[in-house]
Design an enzyme around this catalytic site. Structure first.
Site, PDB file in Angstrom:
ATOM      1  CG  ASP A 196      -1.693   1.220   1.422  1.00 41.70           C
ATOM      2  OD1 ASP A 196      -2.301   1.666   0.451  1.00 41.70           O
ATOM      3  OD2 ASP A 196      -1.688   1.772   2.547  1.00 41.70           O
ATOM      4  CG  ASP A 198      -1.940   7.400   0.656  1.00 41.72           C
ATOM      5  OD1 ASP A 198      -0.939   7.816   0.035  1.00 41.72           O
ATOM      6  OD2 ASP A 198      -3.106   7.622   0.296  1.00 41.72           O
TER       7      ASP A 198
END
Length: 419
Positions: A196, A198
């Site tokens: 991922d 963020d």
């Protein structure tokens, strides 16, 4: 390996006598050579050898089968080691058990790993019928890392879940991270990893950085937080947050992309995985226009993210176009990446921090929650609570020494002082 074994003597002595030799002392050149030189003067065969050096202190164990006078062998060994000032114990008639294959690998990470915490972990392993076969240090920076190979007689999904749950309770109580994986070849067969973006690969949330340019950071941050906790549908929350970006000039995307800060250890992690032949990618609920420059810099193989719509006036419309990368979309993207490079799902790894990563971590061969929300920690195979992404490497059994040796060869070795 055999030394000076007379077939006639073997026949006379039958199966021979097993002898366990344990050598301890300050490590120095020649200890092993002198020991095996002494053994070569007698009729013995080597059954097993293990050696470890910890901070200059040597422990060497040798199991042999003696086909002659075992007491004479003991005297020869003791004289040889005495000449070096090394301690030795000799056990005649030691059991020759077949070395068993460890069923699980347990990685313990902490800053620090306290004796109290490790004692509690060892106690929980014992309570669940686990035997510690070996322990080795794998990291001293940026956290302390220990790898335990253990054997557990119970072999079931339920038993594995109970083991992880029990160790997770210990980890939470003592401020350490614990990862449990099945041992054997499968652990070393991982070949693809996705992150991922963020709050995982980078620090902070891209959409909040964009919203700050529109003066609406606080309201967007509140929606983001609720979505990451799993309280809001991600797709709906995405549309709601993107509306706040309407009217921003497209140049803002490039500005924000230039301001992204990688999570500590991210470059080391990607660099090391590339050296090992991993396929590396990102799957994000963020935006391609901001993420792609970073992905190019890191030489990532795969990027899947949402696309912001840009109007004819070069301003954001407040909408996204194309397929939404939401919670199920992330799992779909991981499968697509694995299929494109021919890697089975059991050989994949996913790393994330929010509820929208649940499906992706669940379908991956190894799911790692990184400073994650409780909803993700509950389904992850491993949960990291320290802010260093290179801890992912330690979970895979890669040592700090191996990382830094490779960095030294490439001229990029450095240790950033920790606050």
């Amino acid at each position: 390996m055999t030394s000076n074994i007379n077939p006639a003597a073997v026949g006379a002595a039958g199966a021979g006598t097993t002898v366990l030799i344990t050598v301890t002392g300050h490590d120095k050149p020649g200890v092993t050579s002198v020991l095996f030189g002494a053994l070569s003067t007698r009729q013995v065969s080597i059954l097993d050898v293990e050696q470890v050096v910890i901070r200059g202190r040597l422990t060497l164990g040798v199991l042999v089968r003696c086909f002659g006078d075992s007491e004479e062998l003991q005297e020869v060994i003791e004289q040889a080691m005495d000449s070096l000032g090394i301690d030795v114990t000799v056990e005649v008639g030691a059991d020759n058990e077949t070395r068993r294959l460890s069923t699980h690998a347990v990685v313990v990470l902490g800053s620090p790993v306290s004796a109290k915490g490790f004692s509690a972990l060892a106690g929980e392993l014992a309570r669940q019928g686990g035997n510690i076969d070996s322990i080795r240090g794998i990291a001293d920076y940026p956290v302390t890392g220990l790898e335990l190979l253990i054997s557990v007689d119970r072999d079931s999904v339920a038993a594995d879940a109970a083991l992880r749950k029990g160790l997770a309770v210990v980890a939470s109580s003592h401020g350490i991270d614990v990862a449990v994986e099945r041992g054997g070849l499968a652990r070393r067969a991982k070949r693809l990893i996705v992150f991922d973006v963020d709050s995982t690969l980078i620090q902070g949330e891209v959409i909040e950085m964009l919203a700050a340019r529109a003066g609406r950071e606080a309201e967007v941050a509140a929606v983001t937080e609720a979505a990451m906790r799993g309280e809001l549908d991600f797709a709906e929350s995405l549309h709601e947050r993107v509306k706040a970006l309407e009217g921003l000039d497209v140049s803002v995307l490039e500005e924000v992309a230039s301001e992204l800060e990688l999570t500590p250890g991210a470059r080391t992690t990607i660099r090391t995985l590339h050296r090992m032949g991993y396929h590396c990618g990102v799957v994000s609920g963020g935006f391609r226009q901001v993420i792609e420059p970073l992905a190019h810099e890191l030489e990532l193989d795969f990027v899947k993210a949402n696309t912001l719509e840009i109007g004819a006036d070069n301003k954001l419309t407040g909408r996204v176009i194309g397929e939404i990368v939401d919670r199920p979309g992330k799992a779909t993207a991981l499968r697509a990446f694995a299929d494109s490079v021919g890697v089975p799902m059991e050989q994949t790894i996913a790393v994330g921090d929010g509820a929208n990563d649940i499906d992706m971590l669940t379908v991956a061969g190894l799911g790692i929650a990184f400073n994650a929300k409780p909803a993700l920690q509950e389904v992850a195979d491993a949960a990291l609570s320290h802010p260093f992404l290179d801890a992912v490497l330690f979970i895979l059994g890669i040592t700090r020494d191996e990382i830094e040796a490779a960095d030294a060869v490439d001229g990029v070795l450095r240790r950033v002082p920790l606050n």
